[in-house]
Design an enzyme around this catalytic site. Sequence first.
Site, mmCIF file in Angstrom:
data_model
loop_
_atom_site.group_PDB
_atom_site.id
_atom_site.type_symbol
_atom_site.label_atom_id
_atom_site.label_comp_id
_atom_site.label_asym_id
_atom_site.label_seq_id
_atom_site.Cartn_x
_atom_site.Cartn_y
_atom_site.Cartn_z
ATOM 1 N N SER A 77 68.081 26.788 30.600
ATOM 2 C CA SER A 77 67.577 25.451 30.942
ATOM 3 C C SER A 77 67.199 24.614 29.727
ATOM 4 O O SER A 77 66.968 23.410 29.869
ATOM 5 C CB SER A 77 66.364 25.584 31.874
ATOM 6 O OG SER A 77 66.749 26.173 33.094
ATOM 7 N N GLU B 239 61.396 65.201 -18.050
ATOM 8 C CA GLU B 239 62.827 65.035 -18.255
ATOM 9 C C GLU B 239 63.345 65.699 -19.528
ATOM 10 O O GLU B 239 64.508 66.095 -19.591
ATOM 11 C CB GLU B 239 63.169 63.534 -18.294
ATOM 12 C CG GLU B 239 62.867 62.787 -17.003
ATOM 13 C CD GLU B 239 63.757 63.236 -15.851
ATOM 14 O OE1 GLU B 239 64.896 63.669 -16.114
ATOM 15 O OE2 GLU B 239 63.307 63.160 -14.688
#
Length: 702
Positions: free
Chosen positions: A386, A104
Amino acid sequence: MAEDRRSKRATLRRRRWTRWALLAVLMVVLVGGLGVAASTFWILTILPGSLPSVAQLESYDASEGTKVYDDNDELVTEFHVERRIFVPLAQIPKALREAIIATEDARFYSHYGVDPMGIARAVYQNFRRGRIVEGGSTITQQLAKVLFLTPDRSLERKLKEAVLALELERRYSKDRILEMYLNQIYFGHGAFGVEAAARTFFGKSVGELALPECALLAGLPKAPSTYSPFDHPEAAKRRRATVLARMAGVGSLSPPQARKIAQTALGLIPPERRRTTGQYYLEYVQQQLEAQYGADLVFKGGLHVYTTLSPVMQVKAERSLREGLKALESRRVAATKEKPAVPERPEGALLSIDPQTGYIKAMVGGYDFFKSEFNRAVQARRQPGSAFKAFVYLAALESGQTPASVVDDSPVEFPAGGNGKTWKPDNYDRKFRGPITYQQALEDSVNVAAVRVLEKNGIRGTVDLARRLGVESPLGENLSIALGTSDLTLLEITSAYGALANQGAWMRPTAIRYVLDSQGKLLEENTPQSKQVVSPELAYVMTYMLRGTIERGTGVAAQALGRPAAAKTGTTNDYSNAWFIGYTPQLVTGVWVGYDRPRSLGKDETGSRVAVPIWTHFMQEALAGTPAEDFPIPERVVLVPVDLNAGGGCVRPVTMAFIAGTEPKETCGPARYAPGVSPPRMEPPLPPAPSTPAPTTLPSES
């Protein structure tokens, strides 16, 4: 002495003006020769007054997120605005610091926050390539942008960034700036700072990272999504090689070392550890907290939240659901003989609750939280089929009927609206059985029988009962609700069945036990409070009916659990929803499987075939090591063998439960009572009167 002080002040002024002069040079590079004087005046006088003070860093108090604990008070996670864990520079490996600087800002320890040489180099490289391939920002400038500015690419923002960088350099040492940078920068996947990144990608603390791992992390801040090692491993590997080459270029390691390390594997945390468990559960808790306390307090207020989550059960629930859905998908692919271009995966949900407290022990809202955050356990409303019949028969029991009551399973029509149309309910197997007991009708999940029972007892009574059991979703007041045509959530129906497991006492489903603020003050406590919605006797009789579903009916595959359990399957038209809701005295669990956009799961993919295996597998693992318990028999309940067939004759004798005094007169054997309960005493017959002579012959039977 005074002369020394004047000399120091003069030295400081020279350094300050040297930095401003460097900034002026930067302006010349950026804007050329036009308007240099005006631009320089604006930079030196007006711009600094519009910027935030870097002094606020010294009083910066990192917000404290909410800590979340499981049912054993062990820390599970922390709700943060950002996932960030501060570590001092001394604990960050030298290799990682060197890798970051080489990548960097190679001249980091040489410049004053702005690097004219770096800017010139970036301008040249970008001009030569015809596109932006390199930035000229220093580590200090990047820190200024992260802390104080927006990410836009305007000239004004770059100038502000430069001024703030100079001020940071004036106020803080290089090591302090690097420390702040390494703890602030974003690495992807929610990880801010090197410690969070090390845990996210490698499952270890930053201090334990080796050189290849350090190089990988150093390459991520430039474009975290593009170089994500999870999503784009090859791109991440190429980026790591670039970092290693730059480290070799500045002398941090030799070129042969760099080439050798570049060929090694990425060494990421394994996928099974990468997948965080309990995400649907934690998201549910977070939503409840935000609704109660607001997002600011949840993410910044330092709350301590103690949940009902069982981490062990949660892992087993996720595994059981995922394996069940994979099995369903395999059958679907085998049936179609080919894979569709973009297959839509069947989805599912599993919810498990302690019926005696209402505590939610496990919650899975879908196959993969990271692909779909929609929580199907609590947000999706589906027709239960059901599985709703339990409410119909429980309402019938409450009205005075029994498992041995008889209903006629024969073709029937009902008016449907005022236009002369009729509705003809049909059975799954297209067969009619004639007169059958309620017990057989429930075990075999006979549709026509359920509709007739609902008609006999009234729709209102069943709806009211469902409401008492915690069902809040809209319920259609028509006969079709006997077949589960009204949409419910898995949470609603599972907690309703939990009342049957808890002797008729419904417990509100709860995910949070209590909440403390940052000072330890109690803000909220959810003590289990029961609400008796049906009598213990009725709950037991219904439970015994539902045991028949597993012993002889549609849920017979759940016998593999190997302990007393009661349950009901559910399947809707065209096999679009498959359910299984079942319980033991210790745990009630519901399973739903279907598609997000309702369509058929496949022919014969019923609740018994799809949901029962998932439920059984989970319950086996969740209850492993705990003793098998039977449901306690209330004092006023009697167990009597009765013919399952309505015709009598004890052709199919099964044990049914009755409230004492309601059992049929014709039985298939002696009654059995709860332990410690004696049969009702029968008065002995009176002896014959002395004046009545004893008969010499017995009367013949008519």
